[in-house]
Every structure is written in C-alpha cells, then in structure tokens.
Design an enzyme around this catalytic site. Structure first.
Site: not given
Length: 449
Positions: A78, A222, A278
């Site tokens: 991504r 998260y 991420w």
C-alpha cells in the site's frame, strides 16, 4: 392479438436489454474485483492481501524498498501518495505502478491528504481526492489487474463522523462516472478506526452505491482494538453480513493497551482477510518501523513479527496469479537479514543465562533498545536481567518483558510466554528509552528466576 403480443414482446426485449446495460454481470469484471466477500483476480483466482504500507510520498527516493518488501514475502504494498493539498502532489503514479509490477506485487494506491478531515484543518476532502485520481487517470487506466485505488486515507476524523457515509457514496459515484473500472477501497471514519461504528452501520449503503459492485471496505486497527474481543466482534459483524473487508492498517502491541496484533494476524488468516501492516520505515515514532532507515538488515521486533511470526507474511502470502508461474510463497531476500543482529558488547560467559544489549535506533532525546536473553547449558523456566545506566538514561515502555526503573538501575523479567528456554535457546525483548548527551551501552547481568 398477434400485434399486441408483438408489441408486448418488443417491450419485454427492450426491458431486458436495459437491465443488461445497467447490471454488470460478474463474468464481465475487469481485473481485481469482489466476488461475495472475497477479492478475486480477473481469472477468478482468490487473492488475499499480505503486505505492508510504504510512505512513498515522504521518501520518494527509497525506491529499493519495493524489492526489499517483496524479498520478505509480501504480495501487496500500500503506497502513500499525496494529492497536493498537504503532500505531493504525487505525479509519479506510473513509475510507482511499474515498481509494483516489476517486483510482482499488487499495488494499493492511497491519497493520504484526507487523513482526519473534519477534525484536522489541513486535511483534504474525499471530493478533492477524487479530483486527484481524475488527474492521474491516464496512468491508471489499463492497470486494473494490478492496482487497487484506496480513494482516501482515514477520510473523516472524530468530529461528525456521520458525514462519512454521504461523502463516501459521492466519491464512489464520481469515480465510476469518470470511467474508473478498478477495485475501489474505502477507509472507515474516526481516523480509520470506526470506533463510533459508522461504517459498521452503513456498510451496505456504501457498497450499494457502487454501480460495479466492486468496492472493499477497510478498517484500521490501532489502540481501539487492544483486546481480542473487540477485534473478533468487529470482524464477526462484517462476516455475518457478507461485507468485503480488509485490514488496511494496523500496528502492534508494544505497550499495554496497544493493538492486539497477534489476534489480528490470527483472525485474518482464519477468515481469509487481507492485511497491510503500518509501516515499512520512516515513521516519526520509530516504534512502528518494521525496518530502520529503510534497511532490511535492521529489522525491528515489529518487522520480525509481521514478516516471520505466527500467521505472518512469509508463511501465509501467495503471489497474485497475474504474474504467472508458481514462484515460492516467500522469495528469498537478496541479503538475508539476521534474526538477531550481533550484540554491541559480547555477553559474559557461564551462568544460567546471558544477555546482550544493543541500540537499534536513536533520535534526539530517545532511542530503541533490544536485549537478547540466551539460556546456558541447561534449560531455565524464567529469567531476570539487570543493568545500570551510567548516563541518566531511562526506560519508558517495553515489550516482551516486564521492566522497572529504580534510579539508574533497571530490572527486566520475563513475561508468561517467553520465560521457559531450552539449553542454548534465546528470546528477545525491546524497549523505548530516553537519553540526553551520552547513550553508552551498559553491562548486563542475567540470572534464572
């Protein structure tokens, strides 16, 4: 009577023809597309994303990262782009797609400028993101087999998260009206975490807005998802309703109350959901870096876990069939990164266990440390590592160990899952610390507990 039948027959033919013009049959799908809850390729082969996020717009020179990410087994990357409202504009889309294709990865392209719209004053709207995609259309048309368009990253903040539904519906409509045939990805509001459950409530409305039936929803996990129950509940709802979903971003549990990455990885694998961690490198807070300084030989604990841990990329990724052939699930890296880098100082010999210390990364006022504990000639059922900082350093947060400070003295004890070590076996724990002036390496003592 025959005339009436003829007229009725002609009307019926016209009606059926109109339906065929409006409804897009599944067999006519272009490139990557949705089939039920799955992402499939044009040939019908299911494709499950296993990859990471790469912050391209801020580090446009780090093009070697595409090959490095692929070498560790990823089938998707991504890529962070900018529309020009805050970052960029990224006018190198054709080059980015070429990097993805040359490295045999599916490219998810996202506009990052929309992050936190409605709460973040500088953020771009989804409408502005669509303007950017239209400006880049010439680089995107014909790449439907290789490219997913993630219209805007985390497009609504926590202020009036309900505006997400109409804004997303309009964005999808504009993309289709402007001739985009690609699989579209849409992020949730609440900075991607959907903690107010707007996407969870309005998912069907958004999916129905796509005349091509070719949109996948994306949740970013998260700290809202710090428990297994919160993750399972959210994923259960989407599965029960038959809504296509990917986990477009997530971090890891580097501290109590942070994201439960182990459950995310396990649930994604069990359910056949794609995930994109991420992020590769370059974070302001390097705790979220998978490698430091874009160097695959400087892999962090997070990098080890998402690439090489249980349900990680290397053991679950399958390359998209569009690239042809049947290469191994994990392509060997050009230079294999060591599981544990050589210690800064040699550990003392003898005893029930030894411990070595290294500074993984350092920045003004802060650093990331890594400690390797190795059992001696006999197995141990627990361990404790102690040291004293000579220059006023402190440990602020830790993972894979319970760490306490008492002045300059630090004590680290194993947690429940890494205390038992066979003879010669080892484990690693890490921490984030503070320093000022000098950051010397302490001498460690390890004892069985």
């Amino acid at each position: 009577m025959r005339r009436r039948l003829f007229v009725l027959g002609a009307a019926l033919i016209t009606f059926v023809a109109s339906i065929l013009l409006v409804v897009r049959p599944a067999s006519a799908a272009v490139g990557l597309h949705i089939s039920g809850t799955d992402i499939v390729e044009a040939n019908g082969q299911p494709f499950i994303m296993r990859g990471v996020n790469h912050p391209h717009v801020w580090y446009t020179g780090e093009t070697d990262s595409f090959a490095d990410i692929k070498a560790l087994g990823a089938n998707t990357v991504r890529v962070v782009l900018g529309s020009g409202q805050r970052w960029g504009p990224s006018n190198d889309v054709a080059d980015v797609i070429d990097l993805c294709k040359r490295n045999r990865m599916i490219c998810v392209l996202e506009v990052h400028d929309t992050t936190g719209y409605g709460e973040e004053g500088a953020a771009a709207s989804l409408d502005q993101a669509v303007d950017y995609w239209i400006s880049q259309k010439s680089a995107l048309v014909g790449e439907e087999n290789y490219v997913v368009i993630n219209i805007g990253n985390e497009p609504i903040g926590n202020v009036d998260a309900g505006q997400w539904t109409a804004a997303t519906v309009d964005a999808i409509g504009r993309m289709r009206a402007n001739g985009f045939e690609h699989l579209l990805m849409v992020d949730a509001p609440n900075w991607g975490q959907d903690w107010q459950n707007v996407m969870r409530a309005d998912a069907q409305t958004v999916l129905d807005a796509d005349s091509h039936g070719n949109t996948v929803l994306s949740i970013h996990m998260y700290a809202v998802y710090s428990s297994a129950s919160s993750i399972v509940s959210y994923l259960d709802d989407f599965e029960a309703n038959g809504w296509p979903l990917v986990i477009g971003e997530f971090g890891w549990q580097f501290n109590s109350g942070e994201v439960d990455h182990d459950t995310i990885l396990a649930e994604a694998q069990a359910r056949g959901l794609g995930y994109l961690g991420w992020s590769w490198s370059g974070n302001t807070d390097p705790i979220l870096d998978m490698v430091l300084n874009f160097d695959p030989n400087q892999m962090t604990t997070w990098g080890e876990r998402i690439f090489n841990g249980p349900n990680g990329i290397s053991s679950t990724s399958q390359e998209a069939s569009i690239f042809g052939g049947t290469p191994p699930t994990t392509a060997p890296p050009t230079t294999a990164p060591p599981t544990t880098a050589p210690p800064t100082t040699a550990p003392p010999g003898g005893g029930a266990c030894t411990a070595s210390y290294r500074v993984v990364g350092q920045w003004p006022g802060g650093f990331q440390g890594d400690v390797r504990v190795t059992a001696g000639s006999s197995a141990i059922s627990g361990w404790v590592v102690t040291w004293s900082f000579a220059d006023g350093q402190t440990v602020n947060q830790a993972w894979n160990a319970t760490v306490t400070n008492s002045g300059s003295n630090v004590t680290a004890r194993n947690v429940s899952y890494n205390g038992s070590l066979g003879a010669g076996a080892g484990t690693t724990f890490g921490f984030i610390g503070s320093w000022n002036g000098t950051n010397s390496v302490p001498t460690l003592t390890c004892a069985a507990a």
